[in-house]
Scaffold this active site. Structure first.
Site, short mmCIF file in Angstrom:
data_model
loop_
_atom_site.label_atom_id
_atom_site.label_comp_id
_atom_site.label_asym_id
_atom_site.label_seq_id
_atom_site.Cartn_x
_atom_site.Cartn_y
_atom_site.Cartn_z
N ARG A 147 9.48 2.19 -0.69
CA ARG A 147 8.95 1.34 -1.76
C ARG A 147 9.13 2.04 -3.09
O ARG A 147 8.88 3.24 -3.21
CB ARG A 147 7.47 1.07 -1.52
CG ARG A 147 6.91 -0.06 -2.36
CD ARG A 147 5.39 -0.17 -2.21
NE ARG A 147 4.69 0.77 -3.08
CZ ARG A 147 3.38 0.75 -3.31
NH1 ARG A 147 2.63 -0.17 -2.73
NH2 ARG A 147 2.82 1.63 -4.11
N TYR A 159 0.26 0.45 -12.02
CA TYR A 159 -0.13 0.54 -10.61
C TYR A 159 0.95 1.21 -9.78
O TYR A 159 2.15 1.00 -9.98
CB TYR A 159 -0.38 -0.87 -10.04
CG TYR A 159 -0.40 -0.88 -8.53
CD1 TYR A 159 -1.54 -0.49 -7.84
CD2 TYR A 159 0.73 -1.22 -7.80
CE1 TYR A 159 -1.54 -0.46 -6.45
CE2 TYR A 159 0.73 -1.20 -6.42
CZ TYR A 159 -0.41 -0.82 -5.75
OH TYR A 159 -0.40 -0.77 -4.39
N ASP A 211 6.18 -3.56 -4.70
CA ASP A 211 4.87 -4.19 -4.67
C ASP A 211 4.52 -4.75 -6.05
O ASP A 211 4.43 -4.01 -7.03
CB ASP A 211 3.81 -3.15 -4.25
CG ASP A 211 2.43 -3.76 -4.04
OD1 ASP A 211 2.29 -4.99 -4.18
OD2 ASP A 211 1.49 -3.00 -3.74
N HIS A 213 1.67 -6.59 -6.48
CA HIS A 213 0.22 -6.40 -6.46
C HIS A 213 -0.54 -7.56 -7.11
O HIS A 213 -1.45 -7.35 -7.91
CB HIS A 213 -0.18 -5.07 -7.09
CG HIS A 213 -1.29 -4.40 -6.35
ND1 HIS A 213 -2.56 -4.26 -6.87
CD2 HIS A 213 -1.33 -3.84 -5.12
CE1 HIS A 213 -3.33 -3.63 -6.00
NE2 HIS A 213 -2.60 -3.37 -4.92
N GLU A 237 6.21 -7.59 -2.44
CA GLU A 237 4.90 -7.68 -1.82
C GLU A 237 3.88 -8.31 -2.76
O GLU A 237 3.83 -7.96 -3.95
CB GLU A 237 4.46 -6.27 -1.42
CG GLU A 237 3.08 -6.16 -0.83
CD GLU A 237 2.71 -4.71 -0.61
OE1 GLU A 237 1.48 -4.43 -0.55
OE2 GLU A 237 3.60 -3.86 -0.49
N GLU A 263 -2.38 -8.05 2.75
CA GLU A 263 -3.22 -6.87 2.94
C GLU A 263 -4.68 -7.14 2.62
O GLU A 263 -5.56 -6.43 3.11
CB GLU A 263 -2.70 -5.68 2.13
CG GLU A 263 -2.92 -5.75 0.64
CD GLU A 263 -2.41 -4.49 -0.06
OE1 GLU A 263 -3.16 -3.95 -0.88
OE2 GLU A 263 -1.28 -4.07 0.20
N ARG A 284 1.20 -9.06 6.18
CA ARG A 284 0.80 -7.66 6.00
C ARG A 284 -0.67 -7.40 6.36
O ARG A 284 -1.25 -6.41 5.92
CB ARG A 284 1.06 -7.22 4.56
CG ARG A 284 2.53 -7.27 4.17
CD ARG A 284 2.81 -6.38 2.97
NE ARG A 284 2.60 -4.98 3.32
CZ ARG A 284 1.62 -4.25 2.83
NH1 ARG A 284 0.71 -4.76 2.01
NH2 ARG A 284 1.51 -2.97 3.18
N GLU A 340 3.79 0.15 6.91
CA GLU A 340 3.55 1.02 5.77
C GLU A 340 2.98 2.36 6.26
O GLU A 340 2.14 2.41 7.14
CB GLU A 340 2.56 0.36 4.81
CG GLU A 340 2.27 1.17 3.56
CD GLU A 340 1.33 0.46 2.60
OE1 GLU A 340 1.35 0.79 1.40
OE2 GLU A 340 0.58 -0.43 3.06
N TRP A 403 -5.86 -7.01 -10.45
CA TRP A 403 -5.41 -5.63 -10.39
C TRP A 403 -4.44 -5.44 -9.22
O TRP A 403 -3.44 -4.78 -9.35
CB TRP A 403 -6.59 -4.67 -10.20
CG TRP A 403 -6.12 -3.26 -10.12
CD1 TRP A 403 -5.69 -2.46 -11.17
CD2 TRP A 403 -5.94 -2.46 -8.95
NE1 TRP A 403 -5.28 -1.23 -10.71
CE2 TRP A 403 -5.43 -1.21 -9.33
CE3 TRP A 403 -6.18 -2.69 -7.60
CZ2 TRP A 403 -5.14 -0.18 -8.43
CZ3 TRP A 403 -5.92 -1.68 -6.70
CH2 TRP A 403 -5.40 -0.43 -7.10
#
Length: 403
Positions: A147, A159, A211, A213, A237, A263, A284, A340, A403
């Site tokens: 990643r 991030y 990612d 996010h 992601e 996630e 995920r 991951e 975030w």
């Protein structure tokens, strides 16, 4: 095989973890991970005050019955606190069953469907040169999938940029969360340049992940996915917050870049539409936030019917117990995609003794009975809970943003 004791241990060996310990009359002990990053004590209280007392005297072999009892019996179903608590108990019971049978958990799940589990690591940098240096370090370690995250020029903090050990980057100590500043236009301009840089440096023989996010709107995510298509990412992601599952239809209309989400999901209902309408390519959900091995297998079985593969969350905010449980599931399911693997800090290795292995970009849970992880409570006691929060994100005008 009645349960005689169930207790909760909160410790911070490098970061905060919540561990459930279940003992049986036969002298077998099982452990489960109940960590919910930034809200650890909420789960610990739920377990101590409401769940553990109900386990005493129950048959540890009746995993499905216990799962239904804790899920349906609470009436207030789902949610991250409830499902993380149930997951910890479920994982511990699978650990006990494996130890009682003298077999690793993956054998109880039907045996291995592959020889090992491909994992991806996290490469990051304060600029593109530093990112490429870290990316090369991962390749040198044998990773086949990496990643990529780099600091966005013009933003004070981005991030996914880790410290030197690359095992943790988001929690900050203090009485309140740190506040980061975000600007979407700067990110959308920079992300394609970052991915182009990595491909020019390392070619297309390595899987490249990124990612987002949750930070984009659906149309912004579609624009990003289209811009990244020439660099053939393995996935992007969490391109947009997934509470509105139908929003992913719009992303699909604008890009063929594979999408991974989940996630922050905690039940099959959070991803049912995404899976059945084929709006994503990888799911995920993690074993510790989605009701444990029992419920995660249901999610992956549904995904298999629609050509969606697994890509479970496995960052350092979950303990080695969770990673081990994930590897057992990964090894056994037919629709595995990738796992991951961020690793854990040195202190965690004093507390959690593991038998899983990493070799040439692949991991295996090992052949030890149960999960293959032993928990040293005495060592854990040397690392008391350390209050931390996840950051809060704001746009340049001060608006609170994802975030």
């Amino acid at each position: 095989m009645k349960i005689t004791d169930a207790r909760v241990v909160v410790s911070s060996p490098g970061r905060n973890y919540v561990t459930v310990v279940i003992e049986t009359e036969d002298g077998i002990t099982g452990i489960g991970d109940a960590t919910l990053n930034g809200r650890e004590l909420a789960v610990a209280s739920y377990l101590r005050d409401h769940v553990c007392p109900l386990l005493i005297g129950r048959d540890a072999r009746r995993i499905e019955d216990t799962w239904q009892y804790l899920y349906k019996g609470a009436y207030w179903r789902r949610g991250p606190v409830t499902m993380t608590a149930i997951a910890a108990v479920d994982i511990a019971l699978w650990d006990i069953k494996g130890k009682a049978a003298g077999m690793p958990v993956y054998q109880l799940l039907g045996g291995a469907a592959r020889e090992a589990v491909m994992v991806y690591g996290h490469a990051s940098g304060a600029d593109l040169q530093e990112l490429c240096e870290d990316f090369q370090r991962h390749l040198d370690q044998g990773y086949k999938a990496v990643r990529a995250q780099a600091a966005v020029p013009g933003l004070e903090k981005t991030y996914g940029i880790g410290p030197a050990d690359r095992t943790v980057y988001e929690p900050a100590s203090g009485s309140a969360p740190q506040e980061d500043v975000w600007e979407t236009s700067a990110y959308l301009d920079f992300a394609p340049k970052m991915m182009e840089c990595v491909r020019e440096e390392f070619g297309y023989g390595v899987h490249l992940l990124h990612d987002v996010h949750h930070r984009l709107t659906p149309i912004e995510a579609g624009r990003l996915g289209a811009a990244l298509e020439p660099y053939r990412p393995f996935w992007i992601e969490d391109p947009t917050p997934a509470e509105d599952q139908s929003a992913f239809r719009l992303i699909r209309q604008h890009t063929t870049t594979p999408i991974a989400v989940g996630e922050v999901f905690n039940s099959i209902w959070d991803c049912q539409q995404l899976i059945t309408e084929r709006l994503i390519d990888y799911i995920r959900t993690s074993v510790s936030h989605t009701g444990g091995i029992t419920h995660l297998r249901r999610v992956f079985s549904l995904a298999e019917l629609y050509g969606v593969r697994s890509g479970s969350h496995g960052a350092g905010d979950l303990s080695p117990v969770s990673l081990a449980a994930a590897l057992h599931v990964d090894l056994s399911i037919p629709n595995f995609g990738i796992q991951e693997y961020m690793g854990h800090r040195e202190q965690a290795r004093e507390v959690f003794l593991t038998s899983y292995t990493f070799d040439d970009g692949y991991m295996h849970p090992g052949e030890a009975p149960g999960l293959g992880v032993e928990f040293d409570e005495e060592a854990a006691a040397a690392y008391p809970y350390d209050p931390k929060y996840l950051p809060v994100n704001r746009r340049l005008d001060g608006t609170v943003h994802d975030w």
